[in-house]
Design a protein around this motif. Structure first.
Motif, PDB file in Angstrom:
ATOM      1  N   LEU A 117       0.829  -1.203   0.000  1.00 40.31           N
ATOM      2  CA  LEU A 117       0.000   0.000   0.000  1.00 40.31           C
ATOM      3  C   LEU A 117       0.865   1.255   0.000  1.00 40.31           C
ATOM      4  CD1 LEU A 117      -2.781   1.290   0.124  1.00 40.31           C
ATOM      5  CD2 LEU A 117      -2.735   1.029   2.627  1.00 40.31           C
ATOM      6  N   ARG A 118       2.014   1.189   0.623  1.00 45.44           N
ATOM      7  CA  ARG A 118       2.944   2.314   0.631  1.00 45.44           C
ATOM      8  C   ARG A 118       3.460   2.609  -0.780  1.00 45.44           C
ATOM      9  NH1 ARG A 118       4.996   7.069   2.087  1.00 45.44           N
ATOM     10  NH2 ARG A 118       7.225   7.118   2.443  1.00 45.44           N
ATOM     11  N   LEU A 119       3.756   1.547  -1.545  1.00 50.63           N
ATOM     12  CA  LEU A 119       4.330   1.731  -2.880  1.00 50.63           C
ATOM     13  C   LEU A 119       3.290   1.982  -3.968  1.00 50.63           C
ATOM     14  CD1 LEU A 119       7.229  -0.891  -3.157  1.00 50.63           C
ATOM     15  CD2 LEU A 119       7.409   1.603  -3.094  1.00 50.63           C
ATOM     16  N   LEU A 149     -10.991   7.023  -2.283  1.00 49.17           N
ATOM     17  CA  LEU A 149     -11.470   6.675  -0.950  1.00 49.17           C
ATOM     18  C   LEU A 149     -10.717   7.429   0.138  1.00 49.17           C
ATOM     19  CD1 LEU A 149     -13.279   4.852   0.813  1.00 49.17           C
ATOM     20  CD2 LEU A 149     -11.439   3.157   0.765  1.00 49.17           C
ATOM     21  N   ILE A 150      -9.389   7.372   0.088  1.00 48.18           N
ATOM     22  CA  ILE A 150      -8.574   8.095   1.071  1.00 48.18           C
ATOM     23  C   ILE A 150      -7.544   8.951   0.349  1.00 48.18           C
ATOM     24  CG2 ILE A 150      -8.865   6.483   2.981  1.00 48.18           C
ATOM     25  CD1 ILE A 150      -6.263   5.184   2.230  1.00 48.18           C
ATOM     26  N   ARG A 151      -7.200  10.089   0.962  1.00 45.87           N
ATOM     27  CA  ARG A 151      -6.320  11.044   0.298  1.00 45.87           C
ATOM     28  C   ARG A 151      -4.838  10.758   0.523  1.00 45.87           C
ATOM     29  NH1 ARG A 151     -10.274  14.137   2.712  1.00 45.87           N
ATOM     30  NH2 ARG A 151      -8.902  15.151   4.237  1.00 45.87           N
ATOM     31  N   ASN A 152      -4.522   9.928   1.508  1.00 42.98           N
ATOM     32  CA  ASN A 152      -3.122   9.672   1.829  1.00 42.98           C
ATOM     33  C   ASN A 152      -2.854   8.175   2.011  1.00 42.98           C
ATOM     34  OD1 ASN A 152      -2.029  12.602   2.385  1.00 42.98           O
ATOM     35  ND2 ASN A 152      -3.993  12.460   3.457  1.00 42.98           N
ATOM     36  N   LEU A 156      -0.952   5.705   5.121  1.00 44.23           N
ATOM     37  CA  LEU A 156      -1.634   4.594   5.791  1.00 44.23           C
ATOM     38  C   LEU A 156      -0.814   3.320   5.628  1.00 44.23           C
ATOM     39  CD1 LEU A 156      -4.028   3.345   7.272  1.00 44.23           C
ATOM     40  CD2 LEU A 156      -5.202   3.127   5.064  1.00 44.23           C
ATOM     41  N   GLY A 157      -0.273   3.110   4.419  1.00 43.32           N
ATOM     42  CA  GLY A 157       0.581   1.952   4.189  1.00 43.32           C
ATOM     43  C   GLY A 157       1.807   1.963   5.077  1.00 43.32           C
TER      44      GLY A 157
END
Length: 219
Positions: A117-119, A149-152, A156-157
């Motif tokens: 999710l980070r990448l 859904l989410i801006r960042n 979160l990842g």
């Protein structure tokens, strides 16, 4: 255009240094790889490092940067060094550890999921993804996919990835360090949102009104 040579060297060096810190904290190569879960965590870390080589992420200040937010990078650096070493060391001396082998496997799964999710957003944004809070040339607001859904999602990842790393070592210390990531992350998010609002105006306001900042349904 793929990752520059400079960024590639930094990515490889960072990955290897992070793994080396953990191995040193755990008491050496044999002690570290004696746990299949830690071996799996190392494999995931290396895989993520290799995947990062195929992104266009950078540290460009672009056309306009909020330089007042650069302090966050120093905090991330310090916490990253501590996260690399302390959970492994605490695991070795059995300080503030919890759970058993199942907790370690849960950590591996979260570490992998969080890393992916980070990448993911780095691949989506391409050269618009910078380690600095900056507006890049030809910057466009992405509002589809995970960004719908989410801006960042990348942040979160990062948090999920850090929780997973901590659990792989069954480390309460690691969870505390993960919690310490939250304040500078929020500061960075606020800085980015202010800059994006100044760039995109009503378009960004409308986007912000229909999405979550970090955690769907919560924040």
């Amino acid at each position: 255009m793929k990752l520059t040579l400079k960024m590639a060297v930094l990515s490889v060096a960072g990955t290897l240094a992070y793994l080396a810190l953990a191995i040193f904290g755990r008491g050496g190569v044999a002690a570290f790889f004696a746990h299949p879960q830690l071996a799996a965590t190392a494999a995931v870390l290396i895989a993520l490092g290799v995947a990062a080589l195929f992104t266009e992420g950078n540290i460009s200040s672009g056309e306009r940067e909020d330089r007042s937010n650069r302090w966050v990078l120093g905090v991330f650096g310090v916490l990253g060094l501590l996260m690399g070493y302390l959970p492994a060391y605490a695991d070795r001396i059995d300080f503030w550890t919890f759970g058993g082998e199942g907790v370690r496997w849960l950590g591996v799964a979260l570490f992998a999921a969080g890393g992916a999710l980070r990448l993911w957003p780095v691949f989506v944004l391409g050269r618009r993804f910078s380690g600095l809070v900056a507006i890049q040339r030809d910057h466009k607001l992405v509002t589809t996919g995970i960004y719908g859904l989410i801006r960042n999602p990348s942040y979160l990842g990062l948090l999920i990835n850090s929780v997973g790393w901590s659990l792989a070592f069954r480390s309460g210390v690691g969870l505390i360090l993960t919690a310490l990531l939250v304040p500078p992350l929020i500061a960075r998010i606020r800085s980015e949102e202010t800059l994006l609002r100044s760039q995109f105006g009503a378009q960004y306001d409308a986007y912000r009104a229909r999405t979550w900042r970090l955690l769907p349904g919560i924040y």
